[in-house]
Design a protein around this motif. Structure first.
Motif, mmCIF file in Angstrom:
data_model
loop_
_atom_site.group_PDB
_atom_site.id
_atom_site.type_symbol
_atom_site.label_atom_id
_atom_site.label_comp_id
_atom_site.label_asym_id
_atom_site.label_seq_id
_atom_site.Cartn_x
_atom_site.Cartn_y
_atom_site.Cartn_z
ATOM 1 N N ARG A 515 30.923 41.335 45.929
ATOM 2 C CA ARG A 515 32.042 40.888 45.091
ATOM 3 C C ARG A 515 33.401 41.308 45.649
ATOM 4 O O ARG A 515 34.436 40.815 45.197
ATOM 5 N N GLU A 516 33.422 42.209 46.626
ATOM 6 C CA GLU A 516 34.677 42.598 47.249
ATOM 7 C C GLU A 516 35.162 41.552 48.255
ATOM 8 O O GLU A 516 36.328 41.531 48.622
ATOM 9 N N ARG A 517 34.239 40.696 48.675
ATOM 10 C CA ARG A 517 34.600 39.754 49.741
ATOM 11 C C ARG A 517 34.443 38.288 49.344
ATOM 12 O O ARG A 517 34.933 37.407 50.051
ATOM 13 N N TYR A 518 33.757 38.019 48.232
ATOM 14 C CA TYR A 518 33.545 36.637 47.803
ATOM 15 C C TYR A 518 34.117 36.400 46.413
ATOM 16 O O TYR A 518 34.172 37.323 45.576
ATOM 17 N N VAL A 519 34.535 35.169 46.168
ATOM 18 C CA VAL A 519 35.046 34.789 44.861
ATOM 19 C C VAL A 519 34.602 33.360 44.587
ATOM 20 O O VAL A 519 34.502 32.532 45.511
ATOM 21 N N THR A 520 34.292 33.055 43.339
ATOM 22 C CA THR A 520 33.919 31.678 42.970
ATOM 23 C C THR A 520 34.963 31.060 42.050
ATOM 24 O O THR A 520 34.766 29.956 41.546
ATOM 25 N N SER A 521 36.095 31.751 41.870
ATOM 26 C CA SER A 521 37.189 31.222 41.049
ATOM 27 C C SER A 521 38.209 30.536 41.940
ATOM 28 O O SER A 521 38.585 31.056 43.000
ATOM 29 N N ALA A 522 38.677 29.378 41.488
ATOM 30 C CA ALA A 522 39.680 28.636 42.258
ATOM 31 C C ALA A 522 41.077 29.194 42.061
ATOM 32 O O ALA A 522 42.015 28.767 42.731
ATOM 33 N N GLN A 523 41.250 30.149 41.159
ATOM 34 C CA GLN A 523 42.578 30.692 40.877
ATOM 35 C C GLN A 523 43.117 31.409 42.106
ATOM 36 O O GLN A 523 42.493 32.321 42.650
ATOM 37 N N LEU A 524 44.288 31.011 42.569
ATOM 38 C CA LEU A 524 44.834 31.510 43.832
ATOM 39 C C LEU A 524 45.031 33.022 43.820
ATOM 40 O O LEU A 524 44.870 33.689 44.838
ATOM 41 N N SER A 525 45.379 33.585 42.661
ATOM 42 C CA SER A 525 45.641 35.018 42.590
ATOM 43 C C SER A 525 44.385 35.840 42.848
ATOM 44 O O SER A 525 44.472 37.035 43.134
ATOM 45 N N HIS A 526 43.219 35.224 42.726
ATOM 46 C CA HIS A 526 41.959 35.930 42.950
ATOM 47 C C HIS A 526 41.503 35.881 44.404
ATOM 48 O O HIS A 526 40.508 36.511 44.744
ATOM 49 N N ARG A 527 42.214 35.123 45.264
ATOM 50 C CA ARG A 527 41.629 34.761 46.546
ATOM 51 C C ARG A 527 42.156 35.484 47.783
ATOM 52 O O ARG A 527 41.490 35.438 48.819
#
Length: 588
Positions: A515-527
Motif C-alpha cells: 500500500r506504500e507503492r500502489y493506489v487504486t484511487s484516481a484522485q491526484l492527491s493520492h498518487r
C-alpha cells in the motif's frame, strides 16, 4: 546504352531522391530547363522482372496505396526501369489538386490517380544517374511515349528567361516551377542543381489586433493578427510577423491606435494574451503561400495597408458559447498542451499501418480526440459532416437518450476520421455487433511523479502472473504516454458491470500487497510517488487508447502492442512514433 555517364549495374533498390532548393526567383540562362511543380506525393516507380514497386519519398513501399499506377506500369514490364516523379490527381479546374489526391487515395482505387514522371534513374541494366539530365529525359520520353493515362511524361520548357516561365505558372494558379541544370547528373539529397520557386498569393484581410514591440520608442508593431469573413462571421486567419520596415511598423501602430477596443472582434474569440484588439476597419495587404485545413494563412507577409473599411457585420449570439472556433457543446475535455501531427502526416501514417491497426481498432465504437481550428479536445455531442467511409452507430447512452459513436473497418474509414480532425482513437472493449458485453479486461499502469519505469515493468510482470493464475493470457501495450496497458482477452463476453467489478477486485487485491507503492484511487492527491492501478478503463463507454493510435504529444508517439520480452528489456512507452511505428503485429 552508349550514353556518357551511364554505368552497367544491377537493378537498384530505393534511391534517395534529389530535392530542389527553395529560391525566391528562378534562374535564367540557356543552361536551365523549367518544369511545372506538381502538388502531390513524391514517388519513385521501379519496374524489375515484370514486377512493379512504388516507393514514397522516404522509401516506404506504397505500391498498394498507388495500385492504379502500379497496374498501369505493367505495360512497361518488358523493361527494367526506375523513374522519379509525383503522384497526383487533377481537380475540377484541370490543375493538380492535393486535397483531391487525398480523397482519391481513401477510396483504395481510383482511375484519376496519375504518376507524373520527370526523371529516369535506371534503364535496362544501366545506372543513368551520371547521364546529363537532358539525355535522361529524352530516354524517359521514349520509354513512356505519349500514351497518356495513369503514367505521363513531364515535359519541360527550354526558355532562357526563367522568370517568364514562373510568371505564367502563377497566372495559371499553379504551385510554382522547378528549374534544373540541363547538364546535371542526378544527385540524392538537397541540391542547388535543382531549384524550386513557389507562387505566392496576395489578398487583403481585416486587421483584428496587433502585438506591440516592447520598449520601442516611438511605438511600433511587432506583428498583426488577421481575420477573414465567412458570411456574417469574422474568423481568425493567422498572424503576419514579417514584411515590416521600421518606418512601416511605426506608421501602422499610429494608424491603428484610434481603433483600439479592448475586446476581440472575432465571432469566436481566441486566446491571444499579447494581442491589442481593434475594430476591423482597416485591411492589410498580405502575401501568402496557401491556406491550411484549419483556415490559417501559410507564411503570411505584410505588404501594406488598404484603407477601405471592412463591411459592417453582426456578430451571432452564439459567439459566447464557443472556445476558439469549437463549440463548447463539443468539448468533453480540452487538451491545451497537445501537439498534433498534420493531416498529411496522419494520412501517410495510417496508409502505412492500417492493415495492422485495424486488428485492434476496427469494428469498435470510438472515443475521439480531435484537433479543429487550433484546438485539441476530447469530442462529445453533435458530429460534423461524416465522410461516407466512416460508420455511425446509434445507441442508448448511459445517462439516457440517444447517442452516436463512430467506427471504422478499413483504411478509407481511418482517412475519413483524419478529414474531420481526429488524432487519437480510444476504442471500447466491445465490438459494434455487441456493445453491451466486453471482450477484453484492461489494466492501466499509470506511474505518479517519482515512480521509476523499472518499477512499472516489475509491476507489469507481476500483474501478468496474477492474471495468468486467474486463467487469462494478457498481452502488453505501450501507451505512447507514460505507462503500459495489460490487455486480457475474455474467452466469454461478460457485461461491462461484471468486468468492472472483477477488475476492481483484482486491482485492490494486488494493491494490498504494497500500500506504500500502489493506489487504486484516481484522485491526484493520492498518487505522487505511487503507481495507479487503473481498473476504471473497464465499463460501458469507458475506453483506453487504442493500439497504433497516434498521441497528441511532442514527437507524435503511438500506442503499440509489444511482447513481454520487449517489456523485460525496458522498452519505453514512447518507443514508437508515427514515423517509426511497430513493424509487425507484436505481442499477439
Amino acid at each position: 546504352m552508349a550514353k556518357t555517364g551511364a554505368k552497367k549495374a544491377p537493378s537498384p533498390g530505393f534511391i534517395e531522391p534529389c530535392h530542389p532548393t527553395l529560391k525566391k526567383r528562378p534562374p535564367n540562362g540557356s543552361d536551365w530547363l523549367h518544369e511545372i511543380k506538381f502538388d502531390g506525393y513524391r514517388a519513385q516507380l521501379h519496374v524489375h522482372g515484370g514486377e512493379v514497386t512504388i516507393y514514397s519519398r522516404t522509401g516506404l513501399d506504397w505500391t498498394r496505396e498507388f495500385r492504379p499506377i502500379a497496374t498501369a506500369a505493367k505495360a512497361l514490364a518488358d523493361h527494367d526501369a526506375v523513374m522519379d516523379g509525383e503522384a497526383t490527381v487533377f481537380g475540377k479546374t484541370g490543375l493538380p489538386d492535393f486535397q483531391a489526391l487525398r480523397r482519391e487515395l481513401s477510396k483504395g482505387s481510383s482511375a484519376r490517380l496519375t504518376f507524373q514522371a520527370f526523371d529516369l534513374l535506371y534503364m535496362d541494366g544501366y545506372d543513368l544517374r551520371g547521364v546529363p539530365l537532358i539525355e535522361r529525359k529524352r530516354v524517359l520520353r521514349q520509354l513512356i511515349g505519349d500514351r497518356g493515362g495513369a503514367i505521363a511524361y513531364v515535359d519541360h520548357l527550354d526558355i532562357d528567361e526563367g522568370a517568364q516561365v514562373y510568371e505564367h505558372a502563377c497566372m495559371m494558379r499553379l504551385e510554382g516551377i522547378v528549374s534544373k541544370r540541363k547538364d546535371a547528373p542526378y544527385r540524392s539529397g538537397r541540391q542547388e542543381l535543382w531549384t524550386k520557386t513557389k507562387c505566392t498569393k496576395r489578398d487583403a484581410f481585416p486587421i483584428i489586433a496587433f502585438v506591440e514591440k516592447l520598449g520601442a520608442q516611438p511605438r511600433r508593431i511587432a506583428s498583426l493578427y488577421l481575420g477573414r469573413w465567412e458570411d456574417d462571421r469574422l474568423v481568425y486567419a493567422g498572424k503576419a510577423q514579417t514584411g515590416y520596415s521600421l518606418a512601416a511598423a511605426r506608421e501602422v501602430r499610429e494608424r491603428l491606435n484610434p481603433l483600439v477596443t479592448g475586446k476581440s472582434p472575432l465571432s469566436h474569440p481566441i486566446k491571444k494574451p499579447k494581442a491589442t484588439w481593434i475594430a476591423p476597419r482597416i485591411q492589410a495587404e498580405v502575401e501568402y503561400s496557401g491556406v491550411t485545413d484549419d483556415g490559417l494563412l501559410r507564411e503570411p507577409v505584410f505588404k501594406g495597408l488598404q484603407d477601405e473599411p471592412a463591411p459592417s457585420r453582426a456578430k451571432p449570439a452564439a459567439a459566447a458559447t464557443a472556445y476558439g472556433r469549437v463549440p463548447r457543446v463539443n468539448i468533453l475535455q480540452l487538451l491545451p498542451d497537445a501537439v498534433v501531427p498534420s493531416k498529411d502526416e496522419l494520412t501517410a501514417y495510417w496508409m502505412r499501418v492500417s492493415d495492422r491497426a485495424l486488428n485492434f481498432l476496427g469494428g469498435r465504437p470510438l472515443k475521439l480526440v480531435r484537433h479543429v481550428n487550433g484546438t485539441t479536445f476530447y469530442h462529445k455531442g453533435p458530429l460534423p459532416p461524416i465522410p461516407p467511409a466512416v460508420h455511425q452507430l446509434r445507441m442508448q447512452k448511459r445517462e439516457g437518450g440517444q447517442g452516436v459513436r463512430l467506427w471504422v473497418d478499413d483504411l478509407p474509414g481511418l482517412l475519413g476520421l483524419v478529414e474531420i480532425g481526429v488524432v487519437e482513437l480510444h476504442p471500447w472493449a466491445a465490438t459494434v455487433d455487441d456493445i453491451e458485453h466486453a471482450d477484453t479486461l484492461i489494466f492501466d499502469l499509470d506511474p505518479g511523479e517519482g515512480v521509476s519505469w523499472e518499477f512499472v515493468i516489475e509491476t507489469a510482470l507481476r500483474l501478468r502472473d496474477l492474471l495468468h493464475a486467474e486463467g487469462f493470457k494478457a498481452w502488453p501495450k505501450l501507451t505512447g504516454g507514460k505507462g503500459v496497458h495489460l490487455m486480457a482477452p475474455l474467452e466469454e463476453r461478460l457485461t461491462h458491470n461484471a468486468v468492472h467489478a472483477y477488475a476492481k477486485r483484482l486491482a485492490q487485491q494486488f494493491a494490498a500487497t504494497d500500500r506504500e507503492r500502489y493506489v487504486t484511487s484516481a484522485q491526484l492527491s493520492h498518487r505522487p510517488g505511487k503507481l495507479f492501478l487503473d481498473y476504471i478503463r473497464n465499463g460501458r463507454g469507458t475506453t483506453a487508447v487504442g493500439a497504433y493510435s497516434p498521441r497528441a504529444r511532442a514527437g507524435f508517439p503511438v500506442a503499440a502492442p509489444v511482447t513481454w520480452k520487449d517489456i523485460e528489456r525496458g522498452l519505453k512507452p514512447d518507443a514508437f512514433t508515427t514515423s517509426r511505428p511497430p513493424t509487425r503485429r507484436r505481442g499477439l
